[in-house]
Scaffold this motif. Structure first.
Motif, mmCIF file in Angstrom:
data_model
loop_
_atom_site.group_PDB
_atom_site.id
_atom_site.type_symbol
_atom_site.label_atom_id
_atom_site.label_comp_id
_atom_site.label_asym_id
_atom_site.label_seq_id
_atom_site.Cartn_x
_atom_site.Cartn_y
_atom_site.Cartn_z
ATOM 1 N N MET A 158 -8.193 -9.600 2.970
ATOM 2 C CA MET A 158 -7.012 -8.796 2.790
ATOM 3 C C MET A 158 -7.365 -7.443 2.167
ATOM 4 S SD MET A 158 -3.379 -9.775 1.099
ATOM 5 C CE MET A 158 -3.524 -9.291 -0.588
ATOM 6 N N LEU A 159 -8.251 -7.463 1.184
ATOM 7 C CA LEU A 159 -8.632 -6.214 0.531
ATOM 8 C C LEU A 159 -9.310 -5.265 1.510
ATOM 9 C CD1 LEU A 159 -8.877 -4.448 -1.961
ATOM 10 C CD2 LEU A 159 -10.942 -5.713 -2.572
ATOM 11 N N LEU A 160 -10.190 -5.791 2.346
ATOM 12 C CA LEU A 160 -10.846 -4.942 3.341
ATOM 13 C C LEU A 160 -9.829 -4.336 4.296
ATOM 14 C CD1 LEU A 160 -14.035 -6.993 4.223
ATOM 15 C CD2 LEU A 160 -13.928 -4.802 3.034
ATOM 16 N N ARG A 161 -8.839 -5.108 4.688
ATOM 17 C CA ARG A 161 -7.820 -4.593 5.598
ATOM 18 C C ARG A 161 -6.994 -3.502 4.917
ATOM 19 N NH1 ARG A 161 -5.602 -6.591 10.407
ATOM 20 N NH2 ARG A 161 -7.734 -7.344 10.554
ATOM 21 N N LEU A 162 -6.646 -3.690 3.668
ATOM 22 C CA LEU A 162 -5.918 -2.648 2.936
ATOM 23 C C LEU A 162 -6.734 -1.364 2.861
ATOM 24 C CD1 LEU A 162 -4.343 -4.677 0.007
ATOM 25 C CD2 LEU A 162 -3.109 -3.481 1.822
ATOM 26 N N ARG A 163 -8.016 -1.509 2.556
ATOM 27 C CA ARG A 163 -8.888 -0.332 2.489
ATOM 28 C C ARG A 163 -8.960 0.363 3.837
ATOM 29 N NH1 ARG A 163 -14.410 -2.077 0.163
ATOM 30 N NH2 ARG A 163 -14.764 0.153 0.324
ATOM 31 N N ARG A 164 -9.044 -0.417 4.889
ATOM 32 C CA ARG A 164 -9.074 0.156 6.240
ATOM 33 C C ARG A 164 -7.784 0.908 6.547
ATOM 34 N NH1 ARG A 164 -8.974 -3.612 11.487
ATOM 35 N NH2 ARG A 164 -7.950 -2.121 12.843
ATOM 36 N N ARG A 165 -6.655 0.318 6.238
ATOM 37 C CA ARG A 165 -5.363 0.973 6.498
ATOM 38 C C ARG A 165 -5.224 2.270 5.700
ATOM 39 N NH1 ARG A 165 -5.088 -1.326 10.972
ATOM 40 N NH2 ARG A 165 -3.983 -3.290 11.160
ATOM 41 N N ILE A 166 -5.742 2.293 4.497
ATOM 42 C CA ILE A 166 -5.738 3.523 3.694
ATOM 43 C C ILE A 166 -6.604 4.575 4.375
ATOM 44 C CG2 ILE A 166 -6.483 4.552 1.509
ATOM 45 C CD1 ILE A 166 -5.610 1.844 0.188
ATOM 46 N N ALA A 167 -7.801 4.189 4.787
ATOM 47 C CA ALA A 167 -8.714 5.120 5.451
ATOM 48 C C ALA A 167 -8.115 5.648 6.753
ATOM 49 C CB ALA A 167 -10.057 4.449 5.718
ATOM 50 N N GLU A 168 -7.349 4.808 7.442
ATOM 51 C CA GLU A 168 -6.692 5.224 8.684
ATOM 52 C C GLU A 168 -5.486 6.117 8.431
ATOM 53 O OE1 GLU A 168 -7.654 1.216 11.339
ATOM 54 O OE2 GLU A 168 -5.755 1.366 10.263
ATOM 55 N N GLY A 169 -5.041 6.187 7.172
ATOM 56 C CA GLY A 169 -3.865 6.975 6.832
ATOM 57 C C GLY A 169 -2.557 6.266 7.120
ATOM 58 N N ARG A 170 -2.629 4.967 7.377
ATOM 59 C CA ARG A 170 -1.421 4.200 7.705
ATOM 60 C C ARG A 170 -0.644 3.790 6.467
ATOM 61 N NH1 ARG A 170 -2.917 0.076 12.403
ATOM 62 N NH2 ARG A 170 -0.657 -0.126 12.418
ATOM 63 N N ILE A 171 -1.345 3.655 5.339
ATOM 64 C CA ILE A 171 -0.676 3.438 4.053
ATOM 65 C C ILE A 171 -1.329 4.349 3.019
ATOM 66 C CG2 ILE A 171 0.030 1.059 4.546
ATOM 67 C CD1 ILE A 171 -2.217 0.075 2.778
ATOM 68 N N SER A 172 -0.596 4.617 1.964
ATOM 69 C CA SER A 172 -1.103 5.493 0.907
ATOM 70 C C SER A 172 -1.847 4.684 -0.149
ATOM 71 C CB SER A 172 0.075 6.230 0.249
ATOM 72 O OG SER A 172 -0.359 6.910 -0.901
ATOM 73 N N SER A 173 -2.917 5.255 -0.660
ATOM 74 C CA SER A 173 -3.647 4.581 -1.743
ATOM 75 C C SER A 173 -2.768 4.446 -2.987
ATOM 76 C CB SER A 173 -4.934 5.328 -2.072
ATOM 77 O OG SER A 173 -4.654 6.646 -2.486
ATOM 78 N N ASP A 174 -1.752 5.296 -3.106
ATOM 79 C CA ASP A 174 -0.825 5.206 -4.242
ATOM 80 C C ASP A 174 0.047 3.954 -4.183
ATOM 81 O OD1 ASP A 174 -1.729 7.636 -5.276
ATOM 82 O OD2 ASP A 174 -0.260 8.787 -4.111
ATOM 83 N N ASP A 175 0.127 3.337 -3.012
ATOM 84 C CA ASP A 175 0.959 2.147 -2.847
ATOM 85 C C ASP A 175 0.202 0.849 -3.086
ATOM 86 O OD1 ASP A 175 3.164 3.697 -2.203
ATOM 87 O OD2 ASP A 175 2.732 3.652 -0.050
ATOM 88 N N VAL A 176 -1.080 0.946 -3.441
ATOM 89 C CA VAL A 176 -1.912 -0.242 -3.638
ATOM 90 C C VAL A 176 -2.471 -0.235 -5.051
ATOM 91 C CG1 VAL A 176 -3.978 -1.465 -2.856
ATOM 92 C CG2 VAL A 176 -2.549 -0.259 -1.194
ATOM 93 N N ALA A 177 -2.366 -1.363 -5.723
ATOM 94 C CA ALA A 177 -2.937 -1.503 -7.066
ATOM 95 C C ALA A 177 -3.842 -2.725 -7.089
ATOM 96 C CB ALA A 177 -1.842 -1.636 -8.112
ATOM 97 N N ILE A 178 -5.056 -2.534 -7.565
ATOM 98 C CA ILE A 178 -6.006 -3.637 -7.713
ATOM 99 C C ILE A 178 -6.382 -3.711 -9.185
ATOM 100 C CG2 ILE A 178 -8.263 -4.537 -7.070
ATOM 101 C CD1 ILE A 178 -8.055 -2.801 -4.546
ATOM 102 N N HIS A 179 -6.318 -4.903 -9.733
ATOM 103 C CA HIS A 179 -6.710 -5.119 -11.123
ATOM 104 C C HIS A 179 -7.719 -6.256 -11.186
ATOM 105 C CE1 HIS A 179 -2.885 -2.988 -11.566
ATOM 106 N NE2 HIS A 179 -3.438 -2.507 -12.658
#
Length: 74
Positions: free
Chosen positions: A1-22
């Motif tokens: 899931m984390l890799l997919r989120l990173r991919r979507r951010i890199a693609e510009g499909r979601i904003s990095s501001d919308d994802v929080a990892i702790h």
């Protein structure tokens, strides 16, 4: 899931501001929460040693097996 989120951010499909990892680090009888930031290319500013390392090894071995099989079947 984390890799997919990173991919979507890199693609510009979601904003990095919308994802929080702790990450919760346990040491010396206490715990500390550390935020892991993601840039607009999907890069992480920190990653704890050993976390998901088995996933990387499995992915690497899977790719090697796929490559070897394709080479032998050609």
């Amino acid at each position: 899931m984390l890799l997919r989120l990173r991919r979507r951010i890199a693609e510009g499909r979601i904003s990095s501001d919308d994802v929080a990892i702790h990450f919760v680090d346990h040491s010396a009888g206490s715990s500390q929460v550390r935020r892991i930031n993601i840039d607009d290319l999907g890069n992480l500013d920190y990653w704890p040693n050993g976390v998901f390392s088995e996933d990387f090894e499995e992915t690497k071995k899977l790719a090697e097996a796929q490559f070897a099989r394709e080479r032998h079947e050609s």
